[in-house]
Design a protein around this motif. Structure first.
Motif, PDB file in Angstrom:
ATOM      1  N   GLU A 123       0.839  -1.084   0.368  1.00 28.17           N
ATOM      2  CA  GLU A 123       0.067  -0.109  -0.020  1.00 28.17           C
ATOM      3  C   GLU A 123       0.743   1.296  -0.043  1.00 28.17           C
ATOM      4  OE1 GLU A 123      -3.581   1.915  -0.388  1.00 28.17           O
ATOM      5  OE2 GLU A 123      -3.340  -0.243  -0.448  1.00 28.17           O
ATOM      6  N   ILE A 124       2.105   1.198   0.697  1.00 25.45           N
ATOM      7  CA  ILE A 124       2.849   2.478   0.703  1.00 25.45           C
ATOM      8  C   ILE A 124       3.440   2.755  -0.701  1.00 25.45           C
ATOM      9  CG2 ILE A 124       5.317   1.544   1.101  1.00 25.45           C
ATOM     10  CD1 ILE A 124       5.369   3.583   3.499  1.00 25.45           C
ATOM     11  N   GLN A 125       3.715   1.765  -1.478  1.00 26.80           N
ATOM     12  CA  GLN A 125       3.853   2.096  -2.935  1.00 26.80           C
ATOM     13  C   GLN A 125       3.061   2.854  -3.603  1.00 26.80           C
ATOM     14  OE1 GLN A 125       4.735  -0.979  -1.273  1.00 26.80           O
ATOM     15  NE2 GLN A 125       6.502  -1.827  -1.829  1.00 26.80           N
ATOM     16  N   LYS A 126       1.751   2.368  -3.421  1.00 28.44           N
ATOM     17  CA  LYS A 126       0.592   3.151  -4.056  1.00 28.44           C
ATOM     18  C   LYS A 126       0.477   4.488  -3.624  1.00 28.44           C
ATOM     19  CE  LYS A 126      -2.044  -1.255  -4.438  1.00 28.44           C
ATOM     20  NZ  LYS A 126      -3.182  -1.970  -4.058  1.00 28.44           N
ATOM     21  N   MET A 127       0.790   4.726  -2.345  1.00 25.82           N
ATOM     22  CA  MET A 127       0.558   6.104  -1.792  1.00 25.82           C
ATOM     23  C   MET A 127       1.789   6.992  -2.204  1.00 25.82           C
ATOM     24  SD  MET A 127       0.016   5.786   2.296  1.00 25.82           S
ATOM     25  CE  MET A 127      -1.437   4.878   3.113  1.00 25.82           C
ATOM     26  N   LYS A 182       0.961   7.983  -5.843  1.00 24.83           N
ATOM     27  CA  LYS A 182      -0.145   8.901  -5.711  1.00 24.83           C
ATOM     28  C   LYS A 182       0.237  10.461  -5.520  1.00 24.83           C
ATOM     29  CE  LYS A 182      -3.868  10.556  -2.707  1.00 24.83           C
ATOM     30  NZ  LYS A 182      -4.578  10.281  -1.610  1.00 24.83           N
ATOM     31  N   TRP A 183       1.388  10.264  -4.822  1.00 24.30           N
ATOM     32  CA  TRP A 183       2.019  11.985  -4.410  1.00 24.30           C
ATOM     33  C   TRP A 183       3.152  12.213  -5.340  1.00 24.30           C
ATOM     34  CZ3 TRP A 183      -1.270  15.028  -2.238  1.00 24.30           C
ATOM     35  CH2 TRP A 183      -2.297  14.455  -1.559  1.00 24.30           C
ATOM     36  N   PHE A 184       3.935  11.232  -5.658  1.00 25.71           N
ATOM     37  CA  PHE A 184       5.095  11.558  -6.216  1.00 25.71           C
ATOM     38  C   PHE A 184       5.237  11.333  -7.880  1.00 25.71           C
ATOM     39  CE2 PHE A 184       6.651  10.979  -2.119  1.00 25.71           C
ATOM     40  CZ  PHE A 184       7.758  11.864  -1.754  1.00 25.71           C
ATOM     41  N   GLN A 185       4.310  10.756  -8.381  1.00 30.96           N
ATOM     42  CA  GLN A 185       4.109  10.343  -9.740  1.00 30.96           C
ATOM     43  C   GLN A 185       2.637  10.419 -10.502  1.00 30.96           C
ATOM     44  OE1 GLN A 185       6.037   6.606  -8.801  1.00 30.96           O
ATOM     45  NE2 GLN A 185       7.351   6.864 -10.613  1.00 30.96           N
ATOM     46  N   SER A 186       2.076  11.488  -9.865  1.00 29.08           N
ATOM     47  CA  SER A 186       0.705  11.554 -10.099  1.00 29.08           C
ATOM     48  C   SER A 186       0.220  13.116 -10.113  1.00 29.08           C
ATOM     49  CB  SER A 186      -0.409  10.726  -9.814  1.00 29.08           C
ATOM     50  OG  SER A 186      -0.201   9.347  -9.736  1.00 29.08           O
ATOM     51  N   ASN A 239      -2.785  20.235  -9.857  1.00 29.53           N
ATOM     52  CA  ASN A 239      -2.664  18.996 -10.549  1.00 29.53           C
ATOM     53  C   ASN A 239      -1.390  18.860 -11.241  1.00 29.53           C
ATOM     54  OD1 ASN A 239      -5.308  18.065  -9.763  1.00 29.53           O
ATOM     55  ND2 ASN A 239      -6.252  19.309 -10.973  1.00 29.53           N
ATOM     56  N   ILE A 240      -0.351  19.125 -10.675  1.00 28.69           N
ATOM     57  CA  ILE A 240       1.055  19.177 -11.170  1.00 28.69           C
ATOM     58  C   ILE A 240       1.574  17.822 -10.824  1.00 28.69           C
ATOM     59  CG2 ILE A 240       2.849  20.153 -11.254  1.00 28.69           C
ATOM     60  CD1 ILE A 240       1.824  22.639 -11.302  1.00 28.69           C
ATOM     61  N   ASN A 241       2.486  17.197 -11.628  1.00 27.19           N
ATOM     62  CA  ASN A 241       3.087  15.756 -11.324  1.00 27.19           C
ATOM     63  C   ASN A 241       4.526  16.195 -10.770  1.00 27.19           C
ATOM     64  OD1 ASN A 241       4.206  13.547 -11.206  1.00 27.19           O
ATOM     65  ND2 ASN A 241       3.009  12.681 -12.986  1.00 27.19           N
ATOM     66  N   VAL A 242       4.889  16.047  -9.784  1.00 24.29           N
ATOM     67  CA  VAL A 242       6.084  16.010  -9.238  1.00 24.29           C
ATOM     68  C   VAL A 242       7.257  15.303  -9.960  1.00 24.29           C
ATOM     69  CG1 VAL A 242       7.700  16.013  -7.088  1.00 24.29           C
ATOM     70  CG2 VAL A 242       5.580  16.735  -6.815  1.00 24.29           C
ATOM     71  N   ASN A 243       6.744  14.283 -10.479  1.00 28.33           N
ATOM     72  CA  ASN A 243       7.430  13.141 -11.318  1.00 28.33           C
ATOM     73  C   ASN A 243       8.839  12.635 -10.753  1.00 28.33           C
ATOM     74  OD1 ASN A 243       8.049  11.605 -13.618  1.00 28.33           O
ATOM     75  ND2 ASN A 243       8.951  13.429 -14.684  1.00 28.33           N
ATOM     76  N   LEU A 244       8.866  12.121  -9.407  1.00 26.67           N
ATOM     77  CA  LEU A 244       9.957  11.812  -8.895  1.00 26.67           C
ATOM     78  C   LEU A 244       9.782  10.302  -8.348  1.00 26.67           C
ATOM     79  CD1 LEU A 244      12.524  12.973  -7.763  1.00 26.67           C
ATOM     80  CD2 LEU A 244      11.481  13.499  -5.527  1.00 26.67           C
ATOM     81  N   PRO A 245      10.251   9.400  -9.252  1.00 26.39           N
ATOM     82  CA  PRO A 245      10.231   7.862  -9.121  1.00 26.39           C
ATOM     83  C   PRO A 245      10.853   7.571  -7.447  1.00 26.39           C
ATOM     84  CG  PRO A 245      10.678   8.339 -11.278  1.00 26.39           C
ATOM     85  CD  PRO A 245      11.065   9.460 -10.493  1.00 26.39           C
ATOM     86  N   ALA A 246      10.583   6.385  -7.117  1.00 25.03           N
ATOM     87  CA  ALA A 246      11.159   6.068  -5.851  1.00 25.03           C
ATOM     88  C   ALA A 246      12.560   5.609  -6.201  1.00 25.03           C
ATOM     89  CB  ALA A 246      10.461   4.938  -5.100  1.00 25.03           C
ATOM     90  N   GLY A 247      13.615   6.333  -5.460  1.00 17.06           N
ATOM     91  CA  GLY A 247      14.927   5.946  -5.592  1.00 17.06           C
ATOM     92  C   GLY A 247      15.364   4.519  -5.070  1.00 17.06           C
ATOM     93  N   GLU A 248      16.523   4.154  -5.322  1.00 16.60           N
ATOM     94  CA  GLU A 248      16.910   2.653  -4.809  1.00 16.60           C
ATOM     95  C   GLU A 248      17.023   2.657  -3.163  1.00 16.60           C
ATOM     96  OE1 GLU A 248      17.298   0.017  -6.759  1.00 16.60           O
ATOM     97  OE2 GLU A 248      16.596   1.465  -8.202  1.00 16.60           O
ATOM     98  N   ASN A 249      17.434   3.879  -2.712  1.00 16.16           N
ATOM     99  CA  ASN A 249      17.630   3.965  -1.270  1.00 16.16           C
ATOM    100  C   ASN A 249      16.166   3.973  -0.629  1.00 16.16           C
ATOM    101  OD1 ASN A 249      20.322   4.213  -0.544  1.00 16.16           O
ATOM    102  ND2 ASN A 249      20.378   6.244  -1.866  1.00 16.16           N
ATOM    103  N   THR A 250      15.024   4.581  -1.307  1.00 18.17           N
ATOM    104  CA  THR A 250      13.827   4.321  -0.758  1.00 18.17           C
ATOM    105  C   THR A 250      13.343   2.695  -0.964  1.00 18.17           C
ATOM    106  OG1 THR A 250      13.110   6.747  -1.003  1.00 18.17           O
ATOM    107  CG2 THR A 250      11.129   5.309  -0.902  1.00 18.17           C
ATOM    108  N   LYS A 251      13.706   2.355  -1.948  1.00 12.73           N
ATOM    109  CA  LYS A 251      13.100   0.851  -2.294  1.00 12.73           C
ATOM    110  C   LYS A 251      13.963  -0.138  -1.195  1.00 12.73           C
ATOM    111  CE  LYS A 251      12.383   1.540  -7.035  1.00 12.73           C
ATOM    112  NZ  LYS A 251      12.775   1.239  -8.495  1.00 12.73           N
ATOM    113  N   ALA A 252      15.209   0.250  -0.930  1.00  7.90           N
ATOM    114  CA  ALA A 252      15.848  -0.440   0.078  1.00  7.90           C
ATOM    115  C   ALA A 252      15.274  -0.334   1.566  1.00  7.90           C
ATOM    116  CB  ALA A 252      17.316  -0.089   0.093  1.00  7.90           C
TER     117      ALA A 252
END
Length: 300
Positions: free
Chosen positions: A254-258, A261-265, A271-284
């Protein structure tokens, strides 16, 4: 004399009881039916204001989920959440003195702060970088010599820059914004050449600028910092409740969906997209949930 002693003793007992409740957040929430959430006004997309007393963001969603789990665990039919704006300067004191129960902003978990407050499991790992005007010609740390840098009062970004090995021999002027929006305004208005801050905050402010294309994030990564929700120390029951809820968010996906929602939508209010995909450290951090301080993230 005896009456004075009794009054003093009663006062000490009352103070002790108040202190005990302050360090037992679950008991405080159960008895009052309310909880105070510390929020930021310009830490988009983690935590920011929509105006009219409404707040939104990734960490707002995370904390509202946590408090929903707390409500259920305490058997409460309802729970009133009071949203209290905090700043980089006052967020820790307001948690310590009991004004804020759960701070849901953009706070770095580090060893110095762990002496004062406690943190939940890491929910985002940021990289400290630099935002500049796209036409400035600045692309790296060594081009900051003689420039004016802005950062937000109460943050550690400029100190981090000064400690960076690539910054040796570089001299620059410092100015400070009262919050992240003010810091970006100083950059936007040309009163500073660069804004040093967490990449998500830079990206959020650029996305909401009058002309987003006028700005870009450049330069070397100055630091890698785990961001987490913050609460009072020495309250193991509340920490367990917070960590258990966040761990459930992570393991369920669920946290990946959150995050998406906030970083890639597109997000409110524009209604602007920040467009910041999760980095490797966040995924870790999601792959191995932990509350390690920033110092543990430094590459050896």
């Amino acid at each position: 004399m005896k009456k004075s002693i009794l009054v003093l003793a009663a006062t000490l007992v009352a103070a002790g009881a108040a202190q005990a409740q302050a360090s037992d957040t679950l008991a405080k929430i159960k008895s009052s039916g309310k909880v105070t959430m510390g929020v930021r006004e310009s830490s988009s997309p983690l935590s920011y204001t929509l105006g009219g007393g409404k707040f939104a963001g990734y960490h707002i969603d995370v904390c509202e989920h946590v408090l929903g789990d707390v409500r259920k665990a305490l058997g409460l039919s309802g729970l009133t959440i009071e949203y209290t704006p905090v700043t980089s300067q006052n967020r820790i004191p307001l948690v310590q003195n009991g004004t804020v129960d759960l701070e849901c902003g953009s706070t770095t978990n580090n060893t110095a702060r762990q002496q004062q407050v406690a943190f939940g499991l890491t929910t985002y790992v940021t990289e400290v970088r630099t935002a500049v005007n796209a036409k400035s010609g600045i692309n790296s740390i060594n081009q900051l010599n003689g420039k004016t840098l802005v950062t937000t009062t109460g943050t550690t970004s400029v100190q981090t820059l000064r400690k960076h090995e690539r910054a040796t021999g570089i001299n620059f002027n410092e100015v400070f914004g009262k919050d992240h929006a003010d810091s970006f305004l100083i950059l936007e208005s040309g009163r500073a050449d660069a804004f040093v801050m967490d990449d998500n905050i830079l990206a959020g402010n650029i996305a909401n600028a009058k002309t987003p294309a006028d700005f870009k994030i450049v330069g070397e990564v100055l630091a890698v910092e785990p961001i987490a929700v913050m609460f009072r120390k020495d309250d193991p029951a509340f920490k367990k409740a917070v960590d258990d809820s966040i761990r459930k968010l992570i393991t369920s996906g669920e946290i990946q969906k959150m995050y998406a929602k906030w970083f890639q939508s597109p997000i409110p209010p524009r209604n602007i997209n920040v467009n910041l995909p999760a980095g490797e450290n966040t995924k870790a951090a999601w792959a191995n949930p932990n509350d390690n301080p920033a110092e543990a993230w430094v590459k050896k």
